[in-house]
Design a protein around this motif. Structure first.
Motif, PDB file in Angstrom:
ATOM      1  N   ASN A  47       0.867  -1.165   0.000  1.00 17.74           N
ATOM      2  CA  ASN A  47       0.000   0.000   0.000  1.00 17.74           C
ATOM      3  C   ASN A  47       0.908   1.221   0.000  1.00 17.74           C
ATOM      4  OD1 ASN A  47      -1.613   2.191   0.642  1.00 17.74           O
ATOM      5  ND2 ASN A  47      -2.686   1.174   2.321  1.00 17.74           N
ATOM      6  N   SER A  48       0.889   1.983  -1.065  1.00 22.87           N
ATOM      7  CA  SER A  48       1.796   3.131  -1.177  1.00 22.87           C
ATOM      8  C   SER A  48       1.529   4.196  -0.115  1.00 22.87           C
ATOM      9  CB  SER A  48       1.717   3.748  -2.573  1.00 22.87           C
ATOM     10  OG  SER A  48       0.409   4.224  -2.821  1.00 22.87           O
ATOM     11  N   ASP A  49       0.342   4.199   0.491  1.00 28.35           N
ATOM     12  CA  ASP A  49       0.054   5.142   1.579  1.00 28.35           C
ATOM     13  C   ASP A  49       0.668   4.698   2.906  1.00 28.35           C
ATOM     14  OD1 ASP A  49      -1.413   6.818  -0.053  1.00 28.35           O
ATOM     15  OD2 ASP A  49      -3.310   5.807   0.396  1.00 28.35           O
ATOM     16  N   ASP A  50       1.024   3.424   2.974  1.00 31.74           N
ATOM     17  CA  ASP A  50       1.618   2.871   4.193  1.00 31.74           C
ATOM     18  C   ASP A  50       2.666   1.852   3.767  1.00 31.74           C
ATOM     19  OD1 ASP A  50       2.211   2.038   6.769  1.00 31.74           O
ATOM     20  OD2 ASP A  50       0.448   0.748   6.922  1.00 31.74           O
ATOM     21  N   ASP A  51       3.790   2.365   3.250  1.00 30.80           N
ATOM     22  CA  ASP A  51       4.794   1.463   2.685  1.00 30.80           C
ATOM     23  C   ASP A  51       5.992   1.236   3.605  1.00 30.80           C
ATOM     24  OD1 ASP A  51       6.076   3.886   2.384  1.00 30.80           O
ATOM     25  OD2 ASP A  51       6.323   3.731   0.221  1.00 30.80           O
ATOM     26  N   ASP A  90       5.728  -5.198  -6.192  1.00 32.02           N
ATOM     27  CA  ASP A  90       5.253  -3.875  -5.759  1.00 32.02           C
ATOM     28  C   ASP A  90       6.031  -3.387  -4.542  1.00 32.02           C
ATOM     29  OD1 ASP A  90       3.410  -3.808  -7.805  1.00 32.02           O
ATOM     30  OD2 ASP A  90       1.685  -4.290  -6.532  1.00 32.02           O
ATOM     31  N   TRP A  91       6.367  -4.286  -3.612  1.00 31.62           N
ATOM     32  CA  TRP A  91       7.142  -3.891  -2.441  1.00 31.62           C
ATOM     33  C   TRP A  91       8.512  -3.333  -2.826  1.00 31.62           C
ATOM     34  CZ3 TRP A  91       6.089  -2.467   2.216  1.00 31.62           C
ATOM     35  CH2 TRP A  91       4.914  -2.893   2.809  1.00 31.62           C
ATOM     36  N   LEU A  92       9.053  -3.745  -3.967  1.00 31.68           N
ATOM     37  CA  LEU A  92      10.362  -3.246  -4.398  1.00 31.68           C
ATOM     38  C   LEU A  92      10.309  -1.784  -4.823  1.00 31.68           C
ATOM     39  CD1 LEU A  92      11.710  -6.379  -6.301  1.00 31.68           C
ATOM     40  CD2 LEU A  92      12.069  -5.697  -3.900  1.00 31.68           C
ATOM     41  N   HIS A  93       9.117  -1.233  -4.928  1.00 29.04           N
ATOM     42  CA  HIS A  93       8.963   0.185  -5.261  1.00 29.04           C
ATOM     43  C   HIS A  93       9.673   1.081  -4.241  1.00 29.04           C
ATOM     44  CE1 HIS A  93       7.164   3.766  -6.957  1.00 29.04           C
ATOM     45  NE2 HIS A  93       6.811   4.132  -5.736  1.00 29.04           N
ATOM     46  N   VAL A  94       9.729   0.647  -2.997  1.00 29.54           N
ATOM     47  CA  VAL A  94      10.365   1.475  -1.967  1.00 29.54           C
ATOM     48  C   VAL A  94      11.864   1.655  -2.217  1.00 29.54           C
ATOM     49  CG1 VAL A  94       8.619   0.847  -0.248  1.00 29.54           C
ATOM     50  CG2 VAL A  94      10.786  -0.389  -0.308  1.00 29.54           C
TER      51      VAL A  94
END
Length: 176
Positions: A47-51, A90-94
């Motif tokens: 969740n990009s709002d809570d990454d 998606d988690w690798l976006h951070v």
């Protein structure tokens, strides 16, 4: 270190068995390997709002970022990769905030396991993600078609030619 990421949430996962064989190929060329099995990792939904990553997501992120190379494997679900693998990617976006960002210049081998003959659809989806994360996909890919005939009921590879292809992929990731 070559990190294998993938499998499925199924107890007997053909894509995980394929990934394990590819990692064996990497190990045969002298690489240390680490399997990040999506069934065991138990990642929360990204969740990009809570990454802020918890323990499982942090393990995924740090293992992938510190890897010398990676091998990704997914079943083919509805013409694309599994939701579990997509969530992990998606988690690798951070990693976008790191220097270098994402998976910059990392070599990534791609594997899929399909019930029919359309395994390249999952490979193509993963290749889009490789580029988005600034990695390099090795040109040699292994889409395992008709996986039910290639693997036995416990997930062991019955087809030696497929086993050889998967091993060669692992070797190729180490070579590159």
């Amino acid at each position: 270190m070559i990190v294998g990421l993938g499998g499925s949430l199924a107890r007997t996962s053909r894509s995980r068995a394929a990934l394990e064989r590819a990692l064996e190929g990497a190990a045969a060329k002298g690489a240390e390997t680490l399997l990040l099995d999506l069934r065991e990792l138990v990642l929360p939904m990204y969740n990009s709002d809570d990454d802020e990553p918890g323990e499982a997501a942090a393990q995924l992120i740090e293992s992938c970022y510190s890897a010398d190379g990676l091998i990704w494997s997914s079943p083919l679900y509805q013409g694309t990769i599994s939701g579990a693998l997509k969530n992990a990617l998606d988690w690798l976006h951070v990693l976008g905030q790191r220097d270098p960002p994402y998976l910059h210049d990392k070599v990534i081998g791609l594997v899929s396991a399909a019930g029919g003959t359309q395994g390249l659809q999952a490979i193509n989806t993963m290749e889009f993600a490789v580029r988005a994360l600034r990695g390099w996909a090795v040109p040699y890919v292994v889409p395992v078609a008709s996986a039910a005939r290639v693997f036995d009921a416990s997930g062991r590879i019955k087809d030696e030619s497929v086993a050889a292809q998967l091993g060669m992929l692992g070797e190729e990731v180490v070579r590159v």
